[in-house]
Write an enzyme that holds these catalytic residues in place. Structure first.
Site, PDB file in Angstrom:
ATOM      1  N   GLY A  41      -2.004  -2.561   9.462  1.00  0.00           N
ATOM      2  CA  GLY A  41      -2.543  -1.256   9.821  1.00  0.00           C
ATOM      3  C   GLY A  41      -3.862  -0.954   9.147  1.00  0.00           C
ATOM      4  O   GLY A  41      -4.423   0.121   9.346  1.00  0.00           O
ATOM      5  N   THR A  42      -4.375  -1.889   8.332  1.00  0.00           N
ATOM      6  CA  THR A  42      -5.669  -1.685   7.695  1.00  0.00           C
ATOM      7  C   THR A  42      -6.787  -1.887   8.707  1.00  0.00           C
ATOM      8  O   THR A  42      -6.631  -2.592   9.704  1.00  0.00           O
ATOM      9  CB  THR A  42      -5.857  -2.658   6.519  1.00  0.00           C
ATOM     10  OG1 THR A  42      -5.613  -3.997   6.979  1.00  0.00           O
ATOM     11  CG2 THR A  42      -4.891  -2.342   5.403  1.00  0.00           C
ATOM     12  N   LYS A  60     -12.311   9.584   4.749  1.00  0.00           N
ATOM     13  CA  LYS A  60     -12.255   8.297   5.452  1.00  0.00           C
ATOM     14  C   LYS A  60     -13.514   7.495   5.157  1.00  0.00           C
ATOM     15  O   LYS A  60     -14.634   8.011   5.269  1.00  0.00           O
ATOM     16  CB  LYS A  60     -12.086   8.499   6.955  1.00  0.00           C
ATOM     17  CG  LYS A  60     -11.870   7.197   7.718  1.00  0.00           C
ATOM     18  CD  LYS A  60     -11.424   7.455   9.137  1.00  0.00           C
ATOM     19  CE  LYS A  60     -11.252   6.161   9.919  1.00  0.00           C
ATOM     20  NZ  LYS A  60     -10.242   5.271   9.312  1.00  0.00           N
ATOM     21  N   HIS A  86     -12.292  12.430  11.790  1.00  0.00           N
ATOM     22  CA  HIS A  86     -11.317  12.232  10.725  1.00  0.00           C
ATOM     23  C   HIS A  86     -11.717  13.041   9.496  1.00  0.00           C
ATOM     24  O   HIS A  86     -12.819  13.572   9.415  1.00  0.00           O
ATOM     25  CB  HIS A  86     -11.210  10.749  10.353  1.00  0.00           C
ATOM     26  CG  HIS A  86     -10.484   9.926  11.368  1.00  0.00           C
ATOM     27  ND1 HIS A  86     -11.086   9.488  12.523  1.00  0.00           N
ATOM     28  CD2 HIS A  86      -9.203   9.481  11.410  1.00  0.00           C
ATOM     29  CE1 HIS A  86     -10.212   8.790  13.229  1.00  0.00           C
ATOM     30  NE2 HIS A  86      -9.064   8.767  12.580  1.00  0.00           N
ATOM     31  N   GLY A 140      -0.389   4.856  -1.056  1.00  0.00           N
ATOM     32  CA  GLY A 140      -1.369   5.607  -0.273  1.00  0.00           C
ATOM     33  C   GLY A 140      -0.733   6.682   0.584  1.00  0.00           C
ATOM     34  O   GLY A 140       0.493   6.842   0.632  1.00  0.00           O
ATOM     35  N   ARG A 141      -1.581   7.429   1.303  1.00  0.00           N
ATOM     36  CA  ARG A 141      -1.084   8.532   2.141  1.00  0.00           C
ATOM     37  C   ARG A 141      -0.102   8.043   3.198  1.00  0.00           C
ATOM     38  O   ARG A 141       1.011   8.554   3.324  1.00  0.00           O
ATOM     39  CB  ARG A 141      -2.262   9.249   2.815  1.00  0.00           C
ATOM     40  CG  ARG A 141      -3.198   9.986   1.875  1.00  0.00           C
ATOM     41  CD  ARG A 141      -4.236  10.761   2.682  1.00  0.00           C
ATOM     42  NE  ARG A 141      -5.205  11.442   1.838  1.00  0.00           N
ATOM     43  CZ  ARG A 141      -6.369  10.927   1.478  1.00  0.00           C
ATOM     44  NH1 ARG A 141      -6.698   9.711   1.890  1.00  0.00           N
ATOM     45  NH2 ARG A 141      -7.200  11.602   0.721  1.00  0.00           N
ATOM     46  N   GLY A 144       0.828  -1.200   0.000  1.00  0.00           N
ATOM     47  CA  GLY A 144       0.000   0.000   0.000  1.00  0.00           C
ATOM     48  C   GLY A 144       0.861   1.248   0.000  1.00  0.00           C
ATOM     49  O   GLY A 144       0.478   2.290   0.534  1.00  0.00           O
TER      50      GLY A 144
END
Length: 238
Positions: free
Chosen positions: A69-70, A129, A125, A10-11, A7
């Site tokens: 971390g997902t 999100k 958030h 991604g950010r 990933g």
């Protein structure tokens, strides 16, 4: 060591690669996942929970530790991760922040003392999100439920609407706010008669999560099979 970052586009993934530098090996859509895992000492997954099954297969085949971390995993995917933890080390962290991990520790200690206080959790958030409430908020609720000695489903209420009736003594309200570019705010409220205690963590940069993810990956490399959290990586007992 070499840390595979699944990933990486991604950010959070891009922040991990930027801060980890040559220690990291970016894994992006279309890359050979199995080969990337074999070449790494540990794996950080910040992609999407739908990739969990394939990632577990690759990690089991290579004997590599996973740092997940997902968020938003359905029960079947969580069961798959737990099953894998009997053979490889698996660290599941809805939030890699050292500060958020400490927030959970402090919330547990406060809940042990303030058992008769009403407990609520509020998270906010950014507008992009996709899941709610956040994985971190759920984890905080799990900590409070454990102190009460009752299951999550029996205590947690995801927001309130309509004629809900008076608040019960044991329920834990969980509220999700979305807007702007907020990276992540979490507050645990303990409300008693005549006083209120609020424990709050606010993240101002994703680099905080990236630093924690790298710390977790370095820690898990070479660890025995097991089910771990950021608390273990930081030496905290929750």
């Amino acid at each position: 060591m070499k840390i595979a970052v699944v990933g990486a586009a991604g950010r959070l993934g891009s922040a991990i690669v930027r801060l980890g530098g040559e220690e990291t090996a970016p894994v992006r859509r279309g890359d050979d996942l199995a080969a990337a895992v074999r070449a790494a000492s540990a794996v950080i997954d910040v992609s999407h929970h739908s990739l969990t099954g394939a990632l577990v297969d690759a990690a089991l085949a290579a004997g590599r530790g996973l740092v997940i971390g997902t968020t938003g995993h359905p029960e079947a995917e969580l069961a798959r991760l737990r099953e894998a933890s009997a053979k490889i080390p698996v660290l599941l962290a809805p939030n890699f922040s050292v500060g958020v991990t400490l927030l959970g520790f402090l919330a547990q200690k406060a809940a042990e003392v303030l058992r008769d206080y009403d407990q609520e959790i509020v998270e906010m958030h950014h507008r992009h999100k996709k899941d709610a409430p956040s994985g971190t908020a759920r984890r905080l609720a799990e900590v409070l439920c454990a102190v009460k000695g009752k299951p999550y489903a029996a205590l947690v209420r995801d927001g309130r609407s309509g004629e809900t009736g008076a608040r019960t003594a044991d329920e834990i309200g969980l509220h999700a706010l979305r807007g702007g570019d907020v990276i992540g705010d979490h507050t645990v409220v303990f409300a008693g008669e005549g006083e209120r205690i609020e424990l709050t963590h606010k993240a101002s940069t994703r680099d905080t999560f990236a630093v924690g993810a790298l710390r977790a990956a370095r820690w898990i490399a070479g660890k025995p099979p097991g089910w771990y959290g950021m608390e273990d990586a930081l030496g905290l007992k929750i």
